[in-house]
Design a protein around this motif. Sequence first.
Motif, PDB file in Angstrom:
ATOM      1  N   ILE A 266      10.868  23.245 -13.435  1.00 57.55           N
ATOM      2  CA  ILE A 266      11.559  24.270 -14.006  1.00 57.55           C
ATOM      3  C   ILE A 266      11.974  25.447 -12.774  1.00 57.55           C
ATOM      4  CG2 ILE A 266      11.650  26.314 -15.315  1.00 57.55           C
ATOM      5  CD1 ILE A 266       9.735  24.618 -17.455  1.00 57.55           C
TER       6      ILE A 266
ATOM      7  N   ASP B  23      14.234  23.880 -10.276  1.00 57.85           N
ATOM      8  CA  ASP B  23      15.337  23.580 -10.741  1.00 57.85           C
ATOM      9  C   ASP B  23      15.577  22.024 -10.221  1.00 57.85           C
ATOM     10  OD1 ASP B  23      17.334  23.374 -12.743  1.00 57.85           O
ATOM     11  OD2 ASP B  23      18.777  24.389 -11.363  1.00 57.85           O
TER      12      ASP B  23
ATOM     13  N   THR C 191      12.875  23.500 -21.194  1.00 56.60           N
ATOM     14  CA  THR C 191      13.490  24.602 -20.049  1.00 56.60           C
ATOM     15  C   THR C 191      14.338  25.663 -20.958  1.00 56.60           C
ATOM     16  OG1 THR C 191      13.811  23.272 -18.062  1.00 56.60           O
ATOM     17  CG2 THR C 191      15.074  25.142 -18.109  1.00 56.60           C
TER      18      THR C 191
ATOM     19  N   ARG D  49      16.361  29.527 -21.223  1.00 59.52           N
ATOM     20  CA  ARG D  49      17.151  30.422 -20.494  1.00 59.52           C
ATOM     21  C   ARG D  49      17.517  31.494 -21.303  1.00 59.52           C
ATOM     22  NH1 ARG D  49      22.717  29.254 -21.522  1.00 59.52           N
ATOM     23  NH2 ARG D  49      23.121  27.212 -21.902  1.00 59.52           N
TER      24      ARG D  49
ATOM     25  N   THR E 290      15.122  20.132 -16.060  1.00 56.38           N
ATOM     26  CA  THR E 290      16.171  20.239 -14.855  1.00 56.38           C
ATOM     27  C   THR E 290      17.205  19.252 -15.252  1.00 56.38           C
ATOM     28  OG1 THR E 290      16.737  20.386 -12.642  1.00 56.38           O
ATOM     29  CG2 THR E 290      15.041  18.891 -13.542  1.00 56.38           C
TER      30      THR E 290
END
Length: 642
Positions: free
Chosen positions: A246, A249, A15, A17, A291
């Motif tokens: 993902i 979440d 994951t 960001r 997550t």
Amino acid sequence: METSRVEEVVGDFVTLRKRGVNMIGLCPFHNEKTPSFTVSPAKGIYKCFGCGKAGNSVNFVMDHEHYSYPEALKYLAKKYSIEIEEEEQTPEQIEALNEKESLFAVSAFAQKYFTGQLFNSEEGKAIGLSYFKNRDFREHIIEQFQLGYSPDTWEAFTKNAKENGYKDEFLVKSGLTIDKNNRKFDRFSGRVIFPIHNLSGRVIGFGGRILKKEEKKAKYINSPESYIYSKSQVLYGIYFAKNAIIKKDNCYLVEGYTDVISLFQAGFENVVASSGTSLTTDQIRLIKRYTPNITILYDGDEAGLKASFRGIDMILEQGMNVKVVMFPEGEDPDSYVRGNRSAEVEEFLDREAKDFIQFKTNILLKEAKGDPIKKAGMIKEIVQSIAQIPDAIIRSVYVKECSFMMEMAEQTLMNELNKLLRKKFRQSIKDVPEETLIEVPDIPAEKQIQINLNDTSYQEKDLIRLLLNYGKEEFIVEQTDDEDQIIEVPVKVADFIINDLRVDDITFSNNEYQNIFEEYIVFIDREEIPGEDYFINHTSKNLSSIAIDLLTSPYQLSDKWETKARIEVYTEVQKLKEAVFNSVLSFKAKKIEQLIADVQDEIKHANNEENFEDLTLLLKKHQELKEISKHINQKLGRVVTR
């Protein structure tokens, strides 16, 4: 390699960001709680500043999935729908595969065989396919999960596999075939088959359900542990669920294969199963890649839930958020989904999802009602769960909530919590192996600092870093023309560094840096400058690794300096000319210091030998080098005192 995007390839497993121009996530190669794994979409590379793993899309697939180079390319080709033409392997080539690849190969063959039996054989259609359709599994879902059927005979699969060139050794090691008293027979005969996939979609094992009522045979059996299949590290359905996890979440955790498939078919694609095994730390960490939120779906058996409390504490210990959904009595996820519309299931899951700590408190409160001894034990059990949570703020919030629910002073719970935390800390110290607790010896003062002042490694690294990051960038230098007029000329960073060092015949002491420098010379002589991709994808693994290391940084300038602090901060690219000049001059200054040190040694030797003729020349050379050093350091704004 041109088509694959590193953030998409890595994003299938981690994951990510956004953080500025880069992306960050938890490293999949080592256990960490704070993200140190950085992906640069612009450069097409990843780098973990915790364990040092780095590379491009191909390297990631090779490292993560333990693929060979050709296998990694095949994986990327499949992902991006790029056709690769290759010859079908002969039985002799199959035999030559190494153990791991042989296990993958025989597992892939078995999946195709079982699926073929399900759809094409009379027995498979009458027994296996009808079973799946009775469970309301649609045909495209059956195909997607690659479900199958193994004929109810002793050796139908084993015989077919051997005829296709697969060796007994790997049929047995994969667990597909059982070898008993030199008699080989199929493990999964007479069962419907659930292939188990790894994160990249390769089949690594199987689950089989028997459809006949036979007391002597287990209802479900799984493949045994093998080189490619470890039950404690695998979650059924993770390959199909990871993108949905993902996106949502959140991850739904169930117990069985059919629970996963029914929920997936109903639109709840973020679902996985522990496949009948107790939840392990490795499985929890696998979910945590995608997550921090887990919702565990249980059937209406409170006793079963209580038995799993210890496993849920393990999830809390990993810093994850846990919710629990209890289905009505007599229902499980599979039956509930088949008996209700998707919208009703979604509403039920949202409504019934309870925070685990509060849920556990409610259950234990019911049991302890009116019994002070049970209530005291319940308090200890609740606080035990809260103590697993690594975040102090979250712990204090739960203490406050539980204090209200149990009608007990918050400080009483906090005291019990602190007692457990102290005990946990003492245990963690106790568990440190003795060999890691090294007594630090006294070091004589004259030996405490041993720094080679003439070492050029830092300057060499900085120059190569500037070449790789800004080789094609330009800055303006002043030159005199034929009429002694000063003119401004644009020059590329690579041209300036390479030509300036070549004029003085300066080389690098680090062999790999020298190799990169020499490759730049070849390009410059052709009036070309290599891009980042050239070295990132270099055939030399060492050069590729160095390039990736120097093209990534764990730091990123925050925009808060300008927006909040109102302080203008100049980036390196804005001061590129100054950075390049200083780097070249610093390298030269170090090289001069090396020459001065060498001449000083020669002067000592000549003086001891009373070789006055050489001594005079050496003293003159020493003075010239000192003047050059002084001149360079003045340009760098340094004061030389020796």
